[in-house]
Write a protein that holds these residues in place. Sequence first.
Motif, PDB file in Angstrom:
ATOM      1  N   ALA A 527       0.835  -1.203   0.000  1.00  0.00           N
ATOM      2  CA  ALA A 527       0.000   0.000   0.000  1.00  0.00           C
ATOM      3  C   ALA A 527       0.869   1.251   0.000  1.00  0.00           C
ATOM      4  O   ALA A 527       0.564   2.245  -0.678  1.00  0.00           O
ATOM      5  CB  ALA A 527      -0.933  -0.005   1.208  1.00  0.00           C
ATOM      6  N   GLU A 528       1.955   1.204   0.762  1.00  0.00           N
ATOM      7  CA  GLU A 528       2.864   2.352   0.808  1.00  0.00           C
ATOM      8  C   GLU A 528       3.642   2.507  -0.504  1.00  0.00           C
ATOM      9  O   GLU A 528       3.828   3.611  -1.013  1.00  0.00           O
ATOM     10  CB  GLU A 528       3.821   2.184   1.989  1.00  0.00           C
ATOM     11  N   LYS A 531       1.262   3.776  -3.390  1.00  0.00           N
ATOM     12  CA  LYS A 531       0.327   4.873  -3.078  1.00  0.00           C
ATOM     13  C   LYS A 531       0.241   5.900  -4.207  1.00  0.00           C
ATOM     14  O   LYS A 531      -0.818   6.490  -4.449  1.00  0.00           O
ATOM     15  CB  LYS A 531       0.717   5.552  -1.770  1.00  0.00           C
ATOM     16  N   ASP A 532       1.370   6.101  -4.935  1.00  0.00           N
ATOM     17  CA  ASP A 532       1.333   7.073  -6.028  1.00  0.00           C
ATOM     18  C   ASP A 532       0.465   6.609  -7.191  1.00  0.00           C
ATOM     19  O   ASP A 532      -0.027   7.421  -7.972  1.00  0.00           O
ATOM     20  CB  ASP A 532       2.759   7.343  -6.534  1.00  0.00           C
ATOM     21  N   ARG A 535      -3.223   7.926  -7.229  1.00  0.00           N
ATOM     22  CA  ARG A 535      -3.484   9.353  -7.391  1.00  0.00           C
ATOM     23  C   ARG A 535      -3.783   9.651  -8.855  1.00  0.00           C
ATOM     24  O   ARG A 535      -3.265   8.996  -9.748  1.00  0.00           O
ATOM     25  CB  ARG A 535      -2.271  10.172  -6.944  1.00  0.00           C
ATOM     26  N   GLN A 587      -5.913   0.161   1.643  1.00  0.00           N
ATOM     27  CA  GLN A 587      -6.158   1.087   0.527  1.00  0.00           C
ATOM     28  C   GLN A 587      -7.498   0.733  -0.133  1.00  0.00           C
ATOM     29  O   GLN A 587      -7.580  -0.104  -1.025  1.00  0.00           O
ATOM     30  CB  GLN A 587      -5.021   0.989  -0.483  1.00  0.00           C
TER      31      GLN A 587
END
Length: 946
Positions: A527-528, A531-532, A535, A587
């Motif tokens: 998830a980290e 994360k981009d 978006r 997420q």
Amino acid sequence: MEPAPAKAKPQGRLLVSTQLDAKDELEERLERCVGIVQALSNGLSEREANDALTANVCKGQQQHEEVCLGLFALVLTEPTQAQRCYRDLTLVNRDGMNIVLVKINQILMEKFLKLQDIPRTQLVWLVRELVKSGVIGADGVIMTLMKQIAGGDISTKNLWLAENVLDILLDQKEWVLKSGMLIAMSVYTYLRLIVDHGAPNLLPLRQKEVDFCISMLREKFMECLIIGRDLVRLLQNVARIPEMELVWRDLLHNPQVLSPQFTGILQLLTARTSRKFLACRLTPDMETKLLFMTSRVKSELCFVVLISIFFSMFIFKPMFIFNQPAILVMHHSMKPHPAITATLLDFMCRIIPHFFPPLESQVRQGVFNSLTFIMEKRVLAHLAPLFDNPKLDRELRSMLRERFPEFCSPPSPPTEVKMEEAASMDMDNHVLDKEEGCYDHTEAAFSDDEEEVNNKGKKREFRFHPIKEAVVEEPADITPWLDQLDDTMKEKVQQIQKTSGKKTFAASTISDDFDTEQMSALASCLAELFKDHFRGEVLPEEITEESLEESVCKPVCLIFRNLVTMQEDNSGFSVLLDMLAELYQKQPKIGYHLLYYLKASKAANGKMMLYESFAQATALGDLHTCLMMDMKACQEDDVRLLCYLTPSIYSEFPDETLRSGELLNMIVAVIDSMQLQELMCHVMMGSLVMFRKDSVLNILIQSLEWETFEQYSTWQLFLAHSIPLETIIPILQHLKYKEHPEALSCLLLQLRREKPSEEMVKMVLSRPCHPEDQFTTSILRHWASKYDDTLGEHIKAQLIKNNNQPRKRQSLRSSSSKLAQLTLEQILEHLDNLRLSLSNMKNNFFTQTPILQALQHVQASCDEAHKMRFSDLFALAEEYEDSQAKPLKSRRKAPASSPRSRKGVAPPTNNEEESASSSASEEEDSKPKAPKRKRKGSSAVGSDSD
């Protein structure tokens, strides 16, 4: 000589007043009307008095109002005469009790607290009688009466009112069940009152209230659902009562028991509570005082927050503005009452993980969206001065920084002006102390509902705002979770990190005995790292096969590809599903990204049902709930993507999408006119089905509570389908001309294209008559000009059918609920309006034999009051009767010859034959007949010699 004492002002019998109070205008008018009624009826028998009153009301509108109001006032002030006066009122009124209902509402809203004891008791008695009689509009009076039951008040008068209104609802339960809004409003009211009635002496009343609420929730849950998310708050407050606890458990764990169409608590939490319900718990007096405080008092306001304000933040929609009062309470209370702000902020932080654990991520996202929306709408310029204020204790500030780091950093200074200029503009003649220096000097206020967000319509602002900085992609920090992974998996994850996510792991590297802790740590890492990728927009600007394939090449999509290429009996398939479900917890956007991949990728062609396996593997464990949550997240992030997914979602999951209007509401709430047209084209081409016959009526009824554009869009989408109009024509019984103009206008245009059927005519005639409601008259006028024969036969059938019903209470029989019943009086009123509408044009509708025969049939059996009221309408039937009688009289005067004299003469033709045969039969009837003689062996038919 001493002056004579002032003459005491006579006390009225309706309202409590003092010597200093001016005479109330309403009370004076009612007293004058009582005098008129008494002058007309004094010294007469009951029948003579009724005839005198009836004759007086026929003179005109003013006399009608005077008599009705006089009888109404006598009901309130003379308990011994109340029954007789109410009976006279039902007989003489000509407007369906409208004038009485208006005055009752006026008294309830303006004079109820001033009523003397006897009129207050009689007013409740009168409302009970109106409900028993089924008067149109009685449900509105009941809802106004419930407003007078104050929450938190256990005085004798308030308890008496609460119990008496409840008794009316219990005694007339069948009538209550016909009105969805009354069900919802009464449940909302009594769920709130139950909390006040916990004292031992009030337990019998509380038990009645509990039984009533449970009965409504169990039998009519979908009607109660229109309350929205505030229903959850009310049920939480009473959930410890044993009977209520069972309902609460079903709401959380077994929603289908309450209604097959109810999918779970998320459906309720995403539904906004209408201001009607919030206002119904304010007495008119309280409402007036609050209005004064909020509009006139600018500082030191007493801010009141029902936890319901925060409910809007938990499951947040951009169109909701109920989060704004909460943030303004905190802002305005920081300086004079910092403890209030601290308490509310602490509650907001702590409630996120505990509100409803399965929806923790959605609640966190909802609060985040709400705070973002507050800043975008400039309700507050920035939140750092609020969240990181020195007046808050250190532990709370630390918790706020942990929960909301995005809002705790101070804003960067504006760079488009020099600091010296900004200081001279903003700080000239102002001395700021250390605490206030971080606050924006712009006054915090509610956002403008009509504010445009596009540049063309944007309002000019002369304040200097911080420049929005571009999102800086910081390196992902996965250190806290790496130590929880075994060496093999740690190496894979670090490899992904080094390649900036361009590579991902194969599912085969996850062993079958991969424990839960490692699964959670791996999901947190992914998830980290990804994360981009969540978006920005997912759907390409120009949709082609190449652009779609390119859009599904992100590293996160490689996980989806692994899932698609695996066989379901593969051991790695279930492990990968579990990992995706764990990633979904971290997420929530992963859900609609999976839906997009399954639709857009060639590799996933025909694999859409894999989403069902994914949904069942999540903590939610339910396809419908998971699907609605993902589509909701998609709606909030990317409307274009929502429209792109819509055809596939409806076709692949019909049972989850077509049985209720939940997804439809999400769509029409955000689409624009171009997207609406595109969806209509999909429907017309057969690639999208949004309605089916067994559920379309229920969905359209649900849509009546939506916003105007949402309703118009829903009707446009419905009309694009080929569903017969007769399927949804019963919705007419739910439509009120002031509350539902959108649905009425769409139905009117569609009915205009249809040939009237018997059911259509019945439903159109079932609408209550009102001078401002032209719906029925306009469609009947159109049908009368285009399908006069068909319409005439259908109206004749309804007139004759309803004429056979008892007429004594028929004028009051039509229910005030949404499901009104057709009465003879309604049909006659609509026909009279149609007659007036057609009077200025050449139309032969009222010359048709079926209509005139039916009017004759009704006139022959109706009472004098109806004959007088509809005299112009019945005059048409009398003219028809006269025209039929004239030829008959002329035939009787014509000379007749004996049948014997015509032997051997050629038979007459046409009218001559009819006249002769008629005269002959009359002559035979006038002669005395000899007794018949029996002959042996002769035939039964006599000869001429007989």
